[in-house]
Scaffold this motif. Structure first.
Motif, short mmCIF file in Angstrom:
data_model
loop_
_atom_site.label_atom_id
_atom_site.label_comp_id
_atom_site.label_asym_id
_atom_site.label_seq_id
_atom_site.Cartn_x
_atom_site.Cartn_y
_atom_site.Cartn_z
N PHE A 161 0.82 -1.22 0.00
CA PHE A 161 0.00 0.00 0.00
C PHE A 161 0.85 1.27 0.00
O PHE A 161 1.89 1.33 0.65
N PRO B 33 0.03 2.49 4.17
CA PRO B 33 -0.35 1.32 4.99
C PRO B 33 -1.23 1.76 6.17
O PRO B 33 -1.00 2.81 6.77
N VAL B 34 -2.23 0.95 6.48
CA VAL B 34 -3.24 1.33 7.48
C VAL B 34 -2.76 0.95 8.88
O VAL B 34 -2.18 -0.11 9.09
N GLU B 35 -3.00 1.83 9.83
CA GLU B 35 -2.69 1.53 11.22
C GLU B 35 -3.89 0.82 11.85
O GLU B 35 -5.02 1.25 11.68
N ILE B 36 -3.64 -0.26 12.56
CA ILE B 36 -4.73 -0.97 13.23
C ILE B 36 -4.44 -1.10 14.72
O ILE B 36 -3.72 -1.99 15.14
N PRO B 37 -5.01 -0.21 15.54
CA PRO B 37 -4.78 -0.28 16.98
C PRO B 37 -5.38 -1.56 17.55
O PRO B 37 -6.44 -2.01 17.09
N GLY B 38 -4.70 -2.15 18.50
CA GLY B 38 -5.25 -3.32 19.18
C GLY B 38 -4.98 -4.64 18.48
O GLY B 38 -5.40 -5.69 18.96
N VAL B 39 -4.33 -4.60 17.30
CA VAL B 39 -4.00 -5.84 16.60
C VAL B 39 -2.49 -5.82 16.33
O VAL B 39 -2.00 -4.93 15.63
N PHE C 207 -1.90 -10.25 13.20
CA PHE C 207 -2.51 -9.95 11.91
C PHE C 207 -1.91 -10.81 10.79
O PHE C 207 -2.62 -11.44 10.00
N LEU D 23 -0.22 -3.10 14.62
CA LEU D 23 0.09 -3.02 13.20
C LEU D 23 0.23 -1.57 12.71
O LEU D 23 -0.75 -0.81 12.75
N ASN D 24 1.43 -1.23 12.33
CA ASN D 24 1.76 0.08 11.74
C ASN D 24 1.57 1.28 12.68
O ASN D 24 1.85 2.41 12.30
#
Lengths: 250, 402
Positions: A84, A87-93, A98, A142-143
């Motif tokens: 990407f 790239p997307v940030e995913i809090p809590g994962v 992932f 993640l990120n």
């Protein structure tokens, strides 16, 4: 391996791709260049099945299958990977959680057994080296809080883990300093194999000094207006997109 | 009015005078309506329509699990104490002799508090001795049976953590019962004392109306984690008064609703003293036709110089029919304080969903992954170990239920 024919696509009712034709052979690296708004990112979104983009005409065949008939996750499992631009940030994962889910989804689809946490970590440690990424990032969300360079390395690391047949690199050079750029390019080059094709989407020629393409295509107003070898990228750098426009109009 | 006979029960005992007064208060104000600010979004009509019987003389039969590893417990069934095992440093006191009864939760607080005061039998005071640090949690289970007649069960608790003492209280309300639990808990946190209070309501058809009223003395800490997991009507009202300098309240919670669930958290925090701190962090996830309410009021009294109040209430709506009402409110009498609040209502992040799908994770699994992450984030305020594991297991079990 990938055959794009007469592809038209729109977003929010606005036509962006106006008849793209591209043939990508196994193991080939194709650079897709073009000015802002030429449809470069739309092409990667359409190929990966982003729900906001509507294909209005044309076909895409990937390893003999109608790619456009598949859901985004099915395309991924069949071996289409997008690095990407943002790239997307995913809090809590966590990155590890992932990626283990992703890897197992892909493995099950390919008829392989699920990988347990131990084997996953072993493989991950090995592949982290490909992009020179710190193991600590595996255990972070993640990120989240990653620097621009860390995010892009993480994309290539995921590509190394998921082992796609077709990798789409969308503006992988954007926001990177020269050291980060080299590290990411080294990672990509390490993943160049006979069976794996890459489409490198970029505005600037700079990245192509490090990831040397077999073919270069220039995208303008939603069409491929010029194709050539790696020298075309250099010529573009010298002469600019205005020159292409003149050539096309001539 | 026969369906409301449960509102006329007044036991004759040492508390008779207080009970009569409470009933008179109830008669004067009646049940709350939607015009009552504190009940603006939660209707008590389902309770009034339910034809409840008054509390029975004996506990009914209940089935619940998960207590095997619990050495210290108080188990109430239909409001009757049926089992007790207390750790060193903790004793029970009868409420009939407790002068502080009603000091934090007077009958005027609400119709349900008034009715509780008028009619409760057999509640207890839990007292943690001065400077006692109780390491194992004390688990309080309050179960309702699912008998032929659904009852209205008033249960009264008091928790006194004396100066310098420390207790972890786990309050569990297992699913499977019927009727109404009308719970009032008064909490006294002494100087430099700490109470960690995990409250889990596994919702079902039963109504759960709880009123917690706490007072925190100098540099005392009250740490509450409130989980409302479904429920026909689960209302938790929390009042905290930070009366001593440097007192702290850290309140967090999750409300997870689906179908026609009604989940309401209403908080009032009063900063009375200098350098008091409060933090509220509540998250809602609502699916189906569920409705969630979060009201968080913080009041800063003139004496609360250098006080700090933080509040956050992000919510996730998973369906078109789900609703959340979020009301952060701040009342300040002076300037020397810092406060912030943030309430949001949103859907799952489309970009994150697509990112996960592009990696091969199917849409349902991606949605579950993001929803789970949104919820579990709140539990990070719990210490790692058995307490967080218990709360995590409860949330995961809710998520896995279709």
């Amino acid at each position: 391996m990938l055959s794009i024919k007469g592809l038209h696509a729109s977003v929010d009712g606005k036509e962006i791709l106006r008849g793209i034709d591209l043939e990508i052979g196994a193991g080939e690296v194709h650079a897709v260049m073009g000015p802002n708004g030429s449809g470069k990112s739309t092409l990667s979104n359409v190929l990966t099945g982003h729900p906001a983009y509507k294909v209005t005409a044309g076909s895409v065949t990937f390893q003999g299958k109608d790619l456009l008939a598949l859901s985004p996750e099915e395309r991924a499992r069949e071996g289409v990977f997008l690095s990407f631009q943002y790239p997307v940030e995913i809090p809590g994962v966590s990155t590890a959680y992932f990626l283990k889910e992703a890897l197992n989804a892909v493995r099950v689809h390919r008829g392989l057994p699920r990988m347990d946490a131990f084997d996953f970590l072993k493989l991950a440690r090995e592949r982290l080296k490909v992009v020179g990424m710190k193991e600590e990032l595996l255990h972070r969300n993640l990120n989240q809080g990653f620097s621009g360079g860390e995010k892009k390395r993480n994309e290539i690391f995921q590509m190394a883990m998921l082992e796609p047949t077709l990798g789409l690199l969308d503006e992988t050079d954007s926001g990177l300093d020269i050291d980060a750029l080299k590290a990411v390019a080294d990672g990509v080059n390490a993943l160049r194999t006979e069976g794996r094709s890459l489409i490198v989407i970029t505005h600037y020629q700079r990245l192509l000094d490090y990831i040397v393409p077999d073919f270069t295509h220039v995208l303008m107003k939603g069409q491929v207006v010029m194709s050539g070898g790696k020298e075309l990228a250099l010529e573009l750098e010298d002469r600019g997109y205005a020159w292409v426009e003149e050539q096309v109009n001539a | 009015m026969s369906g409301l006979a449960w509102t006329r029960v007044v036991p004759q005992d040492a508390l008779s005078a207080a009970r009569a007064q409470a009933l008179a208060t109830f008669d004067a104000v009646g049940f709350p309506t939607r015009k009552d600010e504190d009940w603006k979004y939660t209707s008590v009509k389902p309770i009034l329509d339910a034809e409840l019987a008054p509390q029975g003389d004996a506990p009914g039969e209940v089935f619940f699990s998960g207590l095997a590893d619990t050495p210290y417990r108080l188990i109430f069934v239909d409001g009757h104490l049926v089992d007790e095992a207390l750790p060193e440093g903790v004793r029970l006191v009868p409420l009939g002799e407790e002068p502080r009864l009603g000091a934090l939760a007077p009958a005027e607080a609400s119709a349900f508090v008034a009715l509780n005061t008028a009619s409760f039998v057999g509640g207890v005071g839990i007292v943690v001795r001065r400077n006692a640090t109780v390491t194992e949690p004390l688990v309080v289970v309050s179960a309702l049976s699912d008998g032929e007649t659904a009852q209205s069960v008033p249960l009264r608790l008091m928790v006194v953590v004396e100066d310098g003492a420390e207790l972890t209280l786990v309050e569990q309300h297992p699913a499977g019962g019927a009727g109404l639990l009308n719970l009032v808990t008064e909490v006294f946190v002494g100087e430099n004392a700490q109470l960690r209070h995990l409250k889990v309501v596994e919702g079902d058809e039963a109504f759960h109306v709880a009123h917690i009223a706490a007072s925190v003395a100098r540099v005392g800490r009250y740490l509450l984690h409130s989980l409302a997991l479904s429920g026909a009507l689960t209302r938790t009202s929390i009042r905290v008064e930070l009366v001593g300098e440097g007192a702290e309240a850290d309140l967090s919670g999750l409300f997870l609703g689906r179908d026609d669930d009604r989940l309401d958290h209403t908080l009032h925090i009063t900063h009375d003293a200098p350098r008091t701190r409060s933090n509220q962090r509540f998250k809602g996830i609502l699916d189906g036709q569920a409705q969630g309410v979060f009201t968080g009021m913080v009041q800063m009294k003139p004496g609360a110089t250098g006080a700090d109040a933080q509040q956050k209430n992000p919510n996730l709506l998973l369906s078109q029919g789900a609703v959340v009402h979020t009301r952060p409110q701040l009342l300040i009498d002076h300037d020397d304080i810092s406060a912030s609040h943030g309430a949001t209502v949103g859907q799952l992040d489309e970009a994150a969903l697509f990112y996960a799908r592009q990696r091969g994770i199917d849409a349902d699994a991606a949605q579950r992954m993001l929803t789970r992450a949104f919820a579990l984030d709140v539990l990070e305020t719990l210490p790692e170990g058995s307490l967080r594991d218990l709360a995590t297991a409860q949330v995961e079990s809710w998520m896995e239920t279709p």
